[in-house]
Design a protein around this motif. Sequence first.
Motif, PDB file in Angstrom:
ATOM      1  N   ALA A  30      11.683  -6.148  -8.230  1.00  0.00           N
ATOM      2  CA  ALA A  30      10.386  -5.459  -8.241  1.00  0.00           C
ATOM      3  C   ALA A  30       9.391  -6.245  -9.091  1.00  0.00           C
ATOM      4  O   ALA A  30       9.723  -6.697 -10.187  1.00  0.00           O
ATOM      5  N   MET A  55       1.676  -1.378  -2.260  1.00  0.00           N
ATOM      6  CA  MET A  55       2.985  -2.012  -2.359  1.00  0.00           C
ATOM      7  C   MET A  55       3.654  -2.002  -0.994  1.00  0.00           C
ATOM      8  O   MET A  55       3.457  -1.089  -0.204  1.00  0.00           O
ATOM      9  N   GLU A  56       4.459  -3.020  -0.767  1.00  0.00           N
ATOM     10  CA  GLU A  56       5.265  -3.057   0.444  1.00  0.00           C
ATOM     11  C   GLU A  56       6.729  -3.003   0.037  1.00  0.00           C
ATOM     12  O   GLU A  56       7.175  -3.774  -0.809  1.00  0.00           O
ATOM     13  N   THR A  57       7.470  -2.069   0.616  1.00  0.00           N
ATOM     14  CA  THR A  57       8.880  -1.922   0.280  1.00  0.00           C
ATOM     15  C   THR A  57       9.718  -2.894   1.098  1.00  0.00           C
ATOM     16  O   THR A  57       9.219  -3.542   2.014  1.00  0.00           O
ATOM     17  N   LYS A  62       4.485   0.754   3.499  1.00  0.00           N
ATOM     18  CA  LYS A  62       3.459   0.528   2.485  1.00  0.00           C
ATOM     19  C   LYS A  62       3.067   1.846   1.832  1.00  0.00           C
ATOM     20  O   LYS A  62       3.012   2.881   2.492  1.00  0.00           O
ATOM     21  N   SER A  64       0.477   3.206  -1.721  1.00  0.00           N
ATOM     22  CA  SER A  64      -0.435   2.795  -2.780  1.00  0.00           C
ATOM     23  C   SER A  64      -0.103   3.503  -4.075  1.00  0.00           C
ATOM     24  O   SER A  64       0.270   4.681  -4.069  1.00  0.00           O
ATOM     25  N   THR A  65      -0.254   2.789  -5.176  1.00  0.00           N
ATOM     26  CA  THR A  65      -0.092   3.425  -6.476  1.00  0.00           C
ATOM     27  C   THR A  65      -1.379   4.179  -6.789  1.00  0.00           C
ATOM     28  O   THR A  65      -2.438   3.910  -6.195  1.00  0.00           O
ATOM     29  N   HIS A  86       2.644   1.116 -13.322  1.00  0.00           N
ATOM     30  CA  HIS A  86       1.945   1.709 -12.184  1.00  0.00           C
ATOM     31  C   HIS A  86       2.490   3.109 -11.936  1.00  0.00           C
ATOM     32  O   HIS A  86       3.664   3.383 -12.197  1.00  0.00           O
TER      33      HIS A  86
END
Length: 153
Positions: A30, A55-57, A62, A64-65, A86
Amino acid sequence: SAVDDNLPLRIIKTVIKDVYECEAILDQGAVMCIIREDVWERLGVSLSPDGAVTMETADSRKSSTLGVVKNIKFRVAGIELLLQVHVLRSAPFEALLGRPFFALTECITEDYLSGEQHLTLTDPSNRSRRCKIATGVRTVSRPPETGFTRSRI
């Protein structure tokens, strides 16, 4: 001797801002450290929405924080760290310690065939101070709790 093809995630105990103890997932893949929204709300710290990222897992989803909390204190095995964290609306964990944690502590990770894992951490405020800790096995994900109560450590 063979190792299992499926080993559980590892965790360490951490105390955030001297008031909230939780299990933090260790994830060397991460790129950031993350806390879940309900944990952030319990901590009562400000959030910078300008720091939000998408973020992309690993499975290409996807999310967003909500933003970033700057310089929040984490305590691990007596070592105090200031991390940029975050905030994610929902997650199957309370906290996740990513690469910034490993870099800041100059972490040395020892993995064993049994699945056990030990970390040697360097105190960023006193580089001559190091400690070695055993990690634990993550067994159950903890859903967000309702009714915020602070635990005093």
